[in-house]
Enzyme design. Sequence first.
Site, PDB file in Angstrom:
ATOM      1  N   LYS A  65     -89.369   3.688  14.239  1.00 62.47           N
ATOM      2  CA  LYS A  65     -90.254   2.757  14.948  1.00 62.47           C
ATOM      3  C   LYS A  65     -89.798   1.314  14.722  1.00 62.47           C
ATOM      4  O   LYS A  65     -89.782   0.507  15.656  1.00 62.47           O
ATOM      5  CB  LYS A  65     -91.705   2.946  14.480  1.00 62.47           C
ATOM      6  CG  LYS A  65     -92.309   4.212  15.071  1.00 62.47           C
ATOM      7  CD  LYS A  65     -93.522   4.728  14.342  1.00 62.47           C
ATOM      8  CE  LYS A  65     -93.852   6.122  14.892  1.00 62.47           C
ATOM      9  NZ  LYS A  65     -94.682   6.943  14.036  1.00 62.47           N
ATOM     10  N   GLN A  95     -99.353   5.891   9.826  1.00 64.76           N
ATOM     11  CA  GLN A  95     -98.461   7.043   9.907  1.00 64.76           C
ATOM     12  C   GLN A  95     -99.131   8.259   9.262  1.00 64.76           C
ATOM     13  O   GLN A  95     -99.552   8.220   8.112  1.00 64.76           O
ATOM     14  CB  GLN A  95     -97.126   6.716   9.196  1.00 64.76           C
ATOM     15  CG  GLN A  95     -96.085   7.792   9.309  1.00 64.76           C
ATOM     16  CD  GLN A  95     -95.607   8.014  10.748  1.00 64.76           C
ATOM     17  OE1 GLN A  95     -95.280   7.060  11.454  1.00 64.76           O
ATOM     18  NE2 GLN A  95     -95.594   9.260  11.194  1.00 64.76           N
ATOM     19  N   ASP A 102    -101.949   4.378  18.951  1.00 68.54           N
ATOM     20  CA  ASP A 102    -101.655   5.813  18.830  1.00 68.54           C
ATOM     21  C   ASP A 102    -102.705   6.638  19.590  1.00 68.54           C
ATOM     22  O   ASP A 102    -102.564   7.849  19.723  1.00 68.54           O
ATOM     23  CB  ASP A 102    -101.697   6.192  17.336  1.00 68.54           C
ATOM     24  CG  ASP A 102    -100.498   7.023  16.926  1.00 68.54           C
ATOM     25  OD1 ASP A 102     -99.592   7.205  17.762  1.00 68.54           O
ATOM     26  OD2 ASP A 102    -100.468   7.493  15.768  1.00 68.54           O
TER      27      ASP A 102
END
Length: 288
Positions: free
Chosen positions: A53, A97, A120
């Site tokens: 990322k 994450q 997300d």
Amino acid sequence: MAMVVNGNELSRELKAGLKDRIDALRMAGKRTPCLAVILVGENPASLSYVKGKEKACASLGMDNRMFHLKENTTQEELEHMIRKCNEDPDIDGILVQLPLPKGLDEFSAIMCIDPSKDVDGLHPINVGRLYLNNPGFAPCTPLGVMEVLKKMHCDPAGRRAVVVGRSKLVGTPVARLLQNANATVTVCHSQTHDLKYICREADILIAAVGKPKFITEDYIKEGAYVVDVGVNRLSNGHLCGDVDFEGVQAHCTAITPVPGGVGPMTITMLLMNTMKAYEEREARHGTR
Ligand code: NAP
């Protein structure tokens, strides 16, 4: 001969468009989008995803803040970090994450993310908006599937779509995006009877099962659009999808390979979501 959609190429095209938009902002002296990534602990797979990322942001000139918390971080410390990112006016998108180390509550952490920075697409507000067809942020892999269908020139409207898999991260949101795009959608799972029969009715077949080469040619309607989300590591170390690519390819209009199909799209859609978060915040608060 089926069209084979190359996810690396499609990602490059989408990222080039994003880079142009970011370059234009910089040239105009404006603030540029910024993604914050919060990683807890040392899970090697998570470390590698986070590096990917960071690299993707750098390649576009998108700002990236990386917060690497130690393995024994408490829930309070994690949530404090998330709230700091919520309040930081220079951060547009926040990604925690997953998975978090044992003992940390993922749902509670996700609930702390400001829904307008939830790139997300996992906050219940964004999940709810997806279900109301009131666009917020949708999860990145399902968005990648929709971009792949666009590349296949496949408009889902009026078509029969079958999604094999109903996970929170992939199958269920893909099904909802397809329904929002006016497909008639059937969601299948491990308890589904006559799976082969149902799949053979699909104009669009999405495989998100997590079983190598599970979908064989006898699951395919002639001329279907087939998107393979599966990523499975074989005993020889090679990756393969949920679809038996060699057997299925001859029967469909378009198909994605594994690797190099949906996989590369996930990070690209995260960057697209971060740009969208930036633009919506700028529209609300005015350009700085
Ligand atoms: P998951 O959480 O394990 O879900 C698998 C789904 O498949 C479940 O809904 C399960 O049904 C269903 N299933 C299992 N066996 C089945 C069978 N025999 N017949 C019909 N359905 C069956 O997996 P996931 O997170 O959705 O991921 C699916 C695949 O996509 C994995 O290979 C994963 O690695 C890959 N993936 C790729 C990306 C990417 O490319 N960027 C991102 C995420 C995931 P039940 O609900 O009944 O258990």
